[in-house]
Write an enzyme that holds these catalytic residues in place. Structure first.
Site, PDB file in Angstrom:
ATOM      1  N   ASP A  16       0.815  -1.228   0.000  1.00 58.12           N
ATOM      2  CA  ASP A  16       0.000   0.000   0.000  1.00 58.12           C
ATOM      3  C   ASP A  16       0.847   1.276   0.000  1.00 58.12           C
ATOM      4  O   ASP A  16       0.436   2.299   0.540  1.00 58.12           O
ATOM      5  CB  ASP A  16      -0.965   0.027   1.210  1.00 58.12           C
ATOM      6  N   LYS A  19       2.306   2.453  -5.006  1.00 53.75           N
ATOM      7  CA  LYS A  19       3.011   2.017  -6.229  1.00 53.75           C
ATOM      8  C   LYS A  19       2.205   2.342  -7.483  1.00 53.75           C
ATOM      9  O   LYS A  19       2.765   2.705  -8.511  1.00 53.75           O
ATOM     10  CB  LYS A  19       3.253   0.499  -6.187  1.00 53.75           C
ATOM     11  N   GLY A  43      -4.846  -4.080  -4.203  1.00 57.05           N
ATOM     12  CA  GLY A  43      -5.939  -3.231  -4.668  1.00 57.05           C
ATOM     13  C   GLY A  43      -5.439  -1.839  -4.941  1.00 57.05           C
ATOM     14  O   GLY A  43      -4.627  -1.306  -4.188  1.00 57.05           O
ATOM     15  N   HIS A  44      -5.893  -1.274  -6.039  1.00 56.36           N
ATOM     16  CA  HIS A  44      -5.451   0.066  -6.410  1.00 56.36           C
ATOM     17  C   HIS A  44      -6.675   0.800  -6.946  1.00 56.36           C
ATOM     18  O   HIS A  44      -7.243   0.401  -7.955  1.00 56.36           O
ATOM     19  CB  HIS A  44      -4.338  -0.071  -7.460  1.00 56.36           C
ATOM     20  N   GLN A 227       1.969  -5.835  -3.060  1.00 55.76           N
ATOM     21  CA  GLN A 227       2.361  -5.926  -1.643  1.00 55.76           C
ATOM     22  C   GLN A 227       3.731  -5.250  -1.459  1.00 55.76           C
ATOM     23  O   GLN A 227       4.023  -4.326  -2.182  1.00 55.76           O
ATOM     24  CB  GLN A 227       2.347  -7.373  -1.143  1.00 55.76           C
TER      25      GLN A 227
END
Ligand code: IMP
Length: 430
Positions: A16, A19, A43-44, A227
């Site tokens: 988180d 990136k 998740g993005h 990650q």
């Protein structure tokens, strides 16, 4: 180098780090964007023309129409979740063709049996629970190394696929029922995945060969890690880790490429630290500092994009970054969410650890040291000004400059990029 370098972007903390923002920016300069490990645990959140969508597996290069986006062999793919993600993209007007999206036929498939097992184990683990995302990541990677996994390529041969799932279920049903869950039938496990496969079929191919050829043809590669380093199965804060190789080297084993393909490795860190799930977090803002943690959580919107869980917040950990720099061979660091520190008051920076009378300049990674080691802090002046409009380093308040320079000097790696706001252009390039 005349051409853009082939880059790996890797999380330098516990995930988180932001990136996605950097990948999105560098994707415009690459031809092929590759996600190399993990699954829908990542998740993005993206806002495309005012509409929100969350990417879990599809590389963010999908927003740049002309790129090839690759889900590499080292990923574990839930075909139903991937279809859902593609539907979400279609809803914001993005409809990738097989020229834009390639799923490795060697990638392992997450089936409902993996998710049931993931959740049943966590529920039974009590205090030892890892706080997984419940997406079946661990059980799918277990099957991979146990040589009983299901790969995308297996779906091309339905009889073989069925036999593989039958074989895998014999053992899983013993486990599931021993954990108080019902046994699963081959049909209920296979049917939704086979249905999803029919729509995914055109996108499946030999990702390693395609990426290798793209490289030989002089196309620019961008590898996107999911990650972070501290969640790496081998080098992270084991056992509180994910089950894949999250570090830079993971890109090479995933695609089956030689190390010389890569020219530049960028580590992404927040200007502070967060962690989701259980496990040691020595610079966490707890006790009298809990209020600061809550401020960061609100200001930085620190809630998981996949599970919605509140993220644990803490001070920036230089020894952890030094460890990351070594494990990944970082060339530079991108420091994200610097603006979130606005108004927090004096900034503490963990510069070393002490454990049993010894001082460590890298986070000591044994389980007992991770729990017992004490952070050594230096304190820096904070800042109250809004920095989101700053575009040059010298425009930043002197206190921010000093903080960034201190991090850089103590980690020993240049910070070449600073994010000062959520917007695409709210950055300082150095
Ligand atoms: P799993 O990957 O679902 O097995 O979860 C293992 C650990 O990794 C848990 O602590 C999760 O919270 C953490 N984790 C997995 N994916 C992410 C991510 O994308 N960001 C941050 N933490 C993650």
């Amino acid at each position: 180098m005349s051409q853009e370098p082939n880059r790996i972007i890797v999380g330098a903390q516990w995930g988180d780090e932001g990136k996605g923002k950097l990948v999105d920016r560098l994707a415009s300069r690459a031809d092929v964007v590759v996600r190399y490990q993990g699954g829908a645990n990542a998740g993005h959140t993206l806002v495309v023309e005012g509409r929100k969508t969350v990417l879990h597996l599809v590389p963010s290069g999908i927003l740049h129409g002309d790129k090839l986006n690759v889900i590499g062999p080292g990923c574990v793919v839930d075909p139903v979740a991937l279809l859902h993600e593609l539907d979400g993209l279609a809803a914001v007007g993005i409809n990738p063709t097989p020229d834009h999206l390639l799923i490795a036929r060697q990638a392992h498939v997450i089936l409902s049996m993996h998710q049931h097992l993931d959740r049943a184990r966590e529920a039974a683990a009590g205090d030892a629970k890892i706080g997984t995302t419940g997406r079946g990541i661990g059980p799918a990677y277990e099957d991979l190394v146990a040589r009983r996994g299901i790969r995308f390529g297996d779906f091309f041969d339905p009889a073989y696929l069925r036999a593989r799932v039958e074989f895998s279920l014999q053992e899983k049903n013993v486990l599931l029922t021993s954990l108080g869950m019902s046994a699963l039938s081959v049909d209920e496990v296979l049917a939704p995945a086979e249905l999803a496969f029919e729509r995914l079929r055109p996108f499946i191919g030999d990702a390693g060969a395609v990426v290798s050829k793209a490289h030989r043809d002089g196309r620019v590669l961008l590898f996107e890690g999911a990650q972070g380093t501290m969640l790496d199965v081998l080098h992270g804060t084991y056992p509180f880790v994910t089950s894949s190789s999250t570090i830079a080297a993971g890109a090479l084993t995933s695609l089956g490429l030689g190390p010389k393909v890569v020219h530049e490795i960028i580590g992404v860190s927040k200007a502070y630290t967060t962690r989701v799930g259980s496990g040691p977090f020595p610079t966490e803002m707890v006790g009298v500092e809990a209020e600061w943690g809550e401020r960061l959580r609100q200001a930085g919107r620190e809630f998981g994009a996949t599970t919605g869980r509140p993220r644990r917040c803490g001070w920036l950990d230089v020894p952890a970054l030094r460890y990351s720099a070594r494990i990944n061979g970082l060339d530079s660091i991108a420091l994200m969410k610097t603006d979130v520190l606005q108004g927090l008051g004096p900034l503490k920076l963990c510069v070393a650890y002490t454990f049993r009378g010894q001082t460590f300049d890298e986070l000591p990674m044994t389980p007992e040291a991770l729990v017992e080691a004490s952070p050594v802090y230096e304190t820096f002046e904070g800042f109250d000004a809004d920095i989101t409009g700053c575009r040059r380093f010298r425009d930043l308040p002197a206190s921010v400059q000093r903080y960034v320079e201190a991090v850089e000097a103590r980690v020993g790696i240049p910070i070449t990029f600073l994010s000062v706001g959520p917007g695409r252009d709210e950055n300082v390039d150095r």
